[in-house]
Design a protein around this motif. Structure first.
Motif, PDB file in Angstrom:
ATOM      1  N   HIS A 242     -23.403  24.959  24.917  1.00  0.00           N
ATOM      2  CA  HIS A 242     -22.315  24.211  25.548  1.00  0.00           C
ATOM      3  C   HIS A 242     -22.831  23.461  26.775  1.00  0.00           C
ATOM      4  CE1 HIS A 242     -18.643  23.213  27.565  1.00  0.00           C
ATOM      5  NE2 HIS A 242     -19.053  23.900  28.619  1.00  0.00           N
ATOM      6  N   SER A 243     -23.561  24.182  27.630  1.00  0.00           N
ATOM      7  CA  SER A 243     -24.187  23.562  28.808  1.00  0.00           C
ATOM      8  C   SER A 243     -25.550  24.212  28.953  1.00  0.00           C
ATOM      9  CB  SER A 243     -23.328  23.777  30.048  1.00  0.00           C
ATOM     10  OG  SER A 243     -23.334  25.153  30.383  1.00  0.00           O
ATOM     11  N   MET A 244     -26.222  23.934  30.062  1.00  0.00           N
ATOM     12  CA  MET A 244     -27.595  24.406  30.184  1.00  0.00           C
ATOM     13  C   MET A 244     -27.699  25.925  30.358  1.00  0.00           C
ATOM     14  SD  MET A 244     -29.458  21.825  29.680  1.00  0.00           S
ATOM     15  CE  MET A 244     -31.070  22.218  30.326  1.00  0.00           C
ATOM     16  N   SER A 245     -26.603  26.571  30.746  1.00  0.00           N
ATOM     17  CA  SER A 245     -26.690  28.017  30.983  1.00  0.00           C
ATOM     18  C   SER A 245     -26.319  28.824  29.740  1.00  0.00           C
ATOM     19  CB  SER A 245     -25.750  28.386  32.141  1.00  0.00           C
ATOM     20  OG  SER A 245     -24.449  27.959  31.809  1.00  0.00           O
ATOM     21  N   ASP A 246     -26.210  28.171  28.607  1.00  0.00           N
ATOM     22  CA  ASP A 246     -25.707  28.823  27.394  1.00  0.00           C
ATOM     23  C   ASP A 246     -26.875  29.180  26.471  1.00  0.00           C
ATOM     24  OD1 ASP A 246     -24.611  29.409  24.951  1.00  0.00           O
ATOM     25  OD2 ASP A 246     -23.421  27.585  24.795  1.00  0.00           O
ATOM     26  N   SER A 247     -27.011  30.483  26.153  1.00  0.00           N
ATOM     27  CA  SER A 247     -28.133  30.918  25.310  1.00  0.00           C
ATOM     28  C   SER A 247     -27.785  30.883  23.821  1.00  0.00           C
ATOM     29  CB  SER A 247     -28.546  32.330  25.707  1.00  0.00           C
ATOM     30  OG  SER A 247     -27.446  33.196  25.454  1.00  0.00           O
ATOM     31  N   ARG A 248     -26.584  30.485  23.486  1.00  0.00           N
ATOM     32  CA  ARG A 248     -26.139  30.359  22.086  1.00  0.00           C
ATOM     33  C   ARG A 248     -26.169  31.690  21.328  1.00  0.00           C
ATOM     34  NH1 ARG A 248     -30.568  26.578  22.033  1.00  0.00           N
ATOM     35  NH2 ARG A 248     -30.867  26.847  19.799  1.00  0.00           N
ATOM     36  N   SER A 249     -25.968  32.799  22.055  1.00  0.00           N
ATOM     37  CA  SER A 249     -26.045  34.109  21.401  1.00  0.00           C
ATOM     38  C   SER A 249     -24.850  34.359  20.478  1.00  0.00           C
ATOM     39  CB  SER A 249     -26.116  35.200  22.473  1.00  0.00           C
ATOM     40  OG  SER A 249     -25.022  35.035  23.344  1.00  0.00           O
ATOM     41  N   TYR A 250     -23.846  33.536  20.563  1.00  0.00           N
ATOM     42  CA  TYR A 250     -22.628  33.720  19.767  1.00  0.00           C
ATOM     43  C   TYR A 250     -22.745  33.122  18.360  1.00  0.00           C
ATOM     44  CZ  TYR A 250     -22.355  29.097  21.856  1.00  0.00           C
ATOM     45  OH  TYR A 250     -22.672  27.830  22.267  1.00  0.00           O
ATOM     46  N   ARG A 251     -23.898  32.522  18.038  1.00  0.00           N
ATOM     47  CA  ARG A 251     -24.019  31.963  16.689  1.00  0.00           C
ATOM     48  C   ARG A 251     -25.431  32.203  16.157  1.00  0.00           C
ATOM     49  NH1 ARG A 251     -23.517  25.550  18.447  1.00  0.00           N
ATOM     50  NH2 ARG A 251     -25.748  25.233  18.764  1.00  0.00           N
ATOM     51  N   SER A 252     -25.545  32.201  14.823  1.00  0.00           N
ATOM     52  CA  SER A 252     -26.831  32.574  14.236  1.00  0.00           C
ATOM     53  C   SER A 252     -27.768  31.376  14.126  1.00  0.00           C
ATOM     54  CB  SER A 252     -26.602  33.169  12.840  1.00  0.00           C
ATOM     55  OG  SER A 252     -26.130  32.159  11.967  1.00  0.00           O
ATOM     56  N   ARG A 253     -29.066  31.666  14.125  1.00  0.00           N
ATOM     57  CA  ARG A 253     -30.069  30.608  13.942  1.00  0.00           C
ATOM     58  C   ARG A 253     -29.943  30.009  12.537  1.00  0.00           C
ATOM     59  NH1 ARG A 253     -29.279  30.479  18.335  1.00  0.00           N
ATOM     60  NH2 ARG A 253     -30.497  31.285  20.026  1.00  0.00           N
ATOM     61  N   GLU A 254     -29.488  30.807  11.560  1.00  0.00           N
ATOM     62  CA  GLU A 254     -29.301  30.285  10.186  1.00  0.00           C
ATOM     63  C   GLU A 254     -28.240  29.195  10.198  1.00  0.00           C
ATOM     64  OE1 GLU A 254     -29.093  33.801  10.707  1.00  0.00           O
ATOM     65  OE2 GLU A 254     -31.243  33.827  10.280  1.00  0.00           O
ATOM     66  N   GLU A 255     -27.172  29.456  10.941  1.00  0.00           N
ATOM     67  CA  GLU A 255     -26.101  28.451  11.016  1.00  0.00           C
ATOM     68  C   GLU A 255     -26.645  27.156  11.633  1.00  0.00           C
ATOM     69  OE1 GLU A 255     -22.122  29.546  12.691  1.00  0.00           O
ATOM     70  OE2 GLU A 255     -22.459  27.823  14.011  1.00  0.00           O
ATOM     71  N   GLU A 256     -27.421  27.295  12.699  1.00  0.00           N
ATOM     72  CA  GLU A 256     -27.976  26.102  13.341  1.00  0.00           C
ATOM     73  C   GLU A 256     -28.905  25.346  12.397  1.00  0.00           C
ATOM     74  OE1 GLU A 256     -29.738  27.085  17.099  1.00  0.00           O
ATOM     75  OE2 GLU A 256     -27.793  27.583  17.990  1.00  0.00           O
ATOM     76  N   GLU A 257     -29.729  26.103  11.667  1.00  0.00           N
ATOM     77  CA  GLU A 257     -30.671  25.453  10.729  1.00  0.00           C
ATOM     78  C   GLU A 257     -29.912  24.725   9.619  1.00  0.00           C
ATOM     79  OE1 GLU A 257     -33.783  24.888  11.278  1.00  0.00           O
ATOM     80  OE2 GLU A 257     -33.395  25.985  13.135  1.00  0.00           O
ATOM     81  N   MET A 258     -28.829  25.331   9.177  1.00  0.00           N
ATOM     82  CA  MET A 258     -28.029  24.711   8.114  1.00  0.00           C
ATOM     83  C   MET A 258     -27.519  23.337   8.576  1.00  0.00           C
ATOM     84  SD  MET A 258     -24.594  26.270   6.515  1.00  0.00           S
ATOM     85  CE  MET A 258     -23.509  25.451   7.662  1.00  0.00           C
ATOM     86  N   TRP A 259     -27.045  23.287   9.824  1.00  0.00           N
ATOM     87  CA  TRP A 259     -26.517  22.005  10.325  1.00  0.00           C
ATOM     88  C   TRP A 259     -27.627  20.986  10.544  1.00  0.00           C
ATOM     89  CZ3 TRP A 259     -21.806  19.913  10.518  1.00  0.00           C
ATOM     90  CH2 TRP A 259     -20.724  20.755  10.258  1.00  0.00           C
ATOM     91  N   LYS A 260     -28.808  21.487  10.926  1.00  0.00           N
ATOM     92  CA  LYS A 260     -29.916  20.548  11.162  1.00  0.00           C
ATOM     93  C   LYS A 260     -30.357  19.869   9.870  1.00  0.00           C
ATOM     94  CE  LYS A 260     -31.512  22.217  15.563  1.00  0.00           C
ATOM     95  NZ  LYS A 260     -32.427  23.005  16.347  1.00  0.00           N
ATOM     96  N   LYS A 261     -30.034  20.476   8.744  1.00  0.00           N
ATOM     97  CA  LYS A 261     -30.347  19.815   7.458  1.00  0.00           C
ATOM     98  C   LYS A 261     -29.450  18.601   7.256  1.00  0.00           C
ATOM     99  CE  LYS A 261     -32.343  23.674   4.983  1.00  0.00           C
ATOM    100  NZ  LYS A 261     -31.782  25.020   4.926  1.00  0.00           N
ATOM    101  N   ARG A 262     -28.355  18.563   8.014  1.00  0.00           N
ATOM    102  CA  ARG A 262     -27.449  17.401   7.905  1.00  0.00           C
ATOM    103  C   ARG A 262     -27.500  16.601   9.214  1.00  0.00           C
ATOM    104  NH1 ARG A 262     -22.806  16.398   6.602  1.00  0.00           N
ATOM    105  NH2 ARG A 262     -23.624  14.847   5.185  1.00  0.00           N
TER     106      ARG A 262
END
Ligand SMILES: Cc1ncc(C[n+]2csc(CCOP(=O)(O)OP(=O)(O)O)c2C)c(N)n1
Length: 333
Positions: A242-262
């Motif tokens: 969300h901002s620079m202090s956010d470690s994104r611990s609330y979502r999985s790396r798989e989810e992020e990778e899935m979106w990066k394919k699009r």
């Protein structure tokens, strides 16, 4: 979209991505302070919509993830970067920072830190346009979580009642800070939420800039022809926190990778390559050209610009009663 336009749009999306990634780096180097909300992943939203509108002519307002919206309206990337650096040459004279980019000359009416704050202001812009006449429209970009604010509902009622020329663009990136949309919102399809106000709406893929453009064209035509407001929901994803202090611990790396394919840039790039309109080498050259521009012009300008004079700390921040608000002093009838 014509081939030439697609190539320009690809360039603009690459510029947007590299600009934001360079901001990340400058923040880590402590050159940028305060808050910083980045846009990578969502480029097709703002760029696709504004491609269907008239940048610099139609009024645009948004929240705090605002750098690219300002640039697409015509703001100079150098001034936007200087603003992030807090310099006197910044678009808000260095007094606003990342969340308060303004460029009134290009009708970019600002980024706002208050979630939902821009909704009623967009209605005001629409009312102003309606009273003045002319064929401008007001475009309000906001996130999905902003739609849970009271301002959203009050604004939707008024714009529908007065048939104001406002296009609302909801960039639904599925999260409000660290809260997933289905944990905060009863009806996750945002475009359905305005039906109760009698507002036309649609939802589309926010990763494919051509799809965004086609939907936005219909929406812009509708609003410009004075049929009333319109609400367009774009399904998208932000790669960074969300901002620079956010470690994104609330979502999985798989989810992020899935979106990066699009990825919006790669979707358009691959389509142009497949059509024989671009080669891989040309794309790398484009990336290099943009990196050089950002480094040698944009960042250099920000770095070399002067800091505001500390004696002018309140200048542009508080309204000057004598010159800016003469009616307060009783000098204006
Ligand atoms: C009035 C108000 N309430 C709460 C906040 C804290 N806050 C900052 S961002 C945010 C989430 C907004 O998410 P969304 O509208 O989906 O935009 P996105 O960050 O996803 O682009 C919240 C609750 C705020 N800035 N203003």
């Amino acid at each position: 979209m014509k081939l030439e336009d697609k190539k320009r749009v690809l360039r603009e999306m690459v510029l947007a991505r590299r600009f934001e990634e360079r901001c990340y780096q400058a923040y880590m180097e402590r050159k940028i302070g305060g808050f910083l909300h980045l846009y990578p992943g969502q480029e097709a939203c703002c760029i696709g919509v504004m491609e269907a509108a008239r940048p610099g002519y139609d009024y645009v307002i948004t929240g705090y993830r605002d750098h690219i919206h300002a640039i697409k309206c015509g703001a100079d990337p150098k001034e936007v970067m200087a603003e992030l650096y807090g310099k006197e040459t910044g678009s808000s004279k260095g007094r606003g920072g990342s969340m308060h980019i303004f460029d009134v000359k290009h009708r970019f009416m600002g980024g706002y830190a208050l979630v939902g704050g821009p909704f009623p202001l967009a209605a005001g812009l629409g009312k102003g346009i309606q009273m003045k006449g002319g064929d401008e429209i007001a475009i309000c970009f906001l996130g999905d979580a902003a739609n849970n604010q009271g301002t959203f509902h009050e604004t939707m009622n008024m714009v529908a009642l007065y048939k104001l020329p406002v296009l609302f663009v909801c960039e639904n990136n599925h999260y409000g800070i660290g809260t997933a949309i289905d944990r905060s919102t009863a009806v996750v399809d945002q475009y359905k939420r305005v039906c109760g106000y009698g507002i036309e709406s649609a939802q589309c893929d926010g990763q494919d800039v051509e799809v965004v453009y086609e939907h936005a064209r219909r929406a812009v035509d509708y609003v410009r022809s004075r049929k009333g407001p319109y609400f367009l929901e774009l399904i998208t994803y932000r790669y960074r926190g969300h901002s620079m202090s956010d470690s994104r611990s609330y979502r999985s790396r798989e989810e992020e990778e899935m979106w990066k394919k699009r990825d919006p840039i790669f979707i358009l790039r691959d389509r142009l390559i497949e059509a024989g309109a671009l080669t891989q080498e040309e794309f790398h050259k484009l990336e290099k050209e943009i990196d050089d521009y950002i480094e040698n012009e944009v960042v250099r300008f920000a770095e070399e610009s002067p800091e505001p004079d500390v004696r002018d700390l309140e200048k542009y921040v508080l309204a000057d009663r004598e010159t800016q608000l003469p009616w307060l002093t009783g000098k204006v009838a």
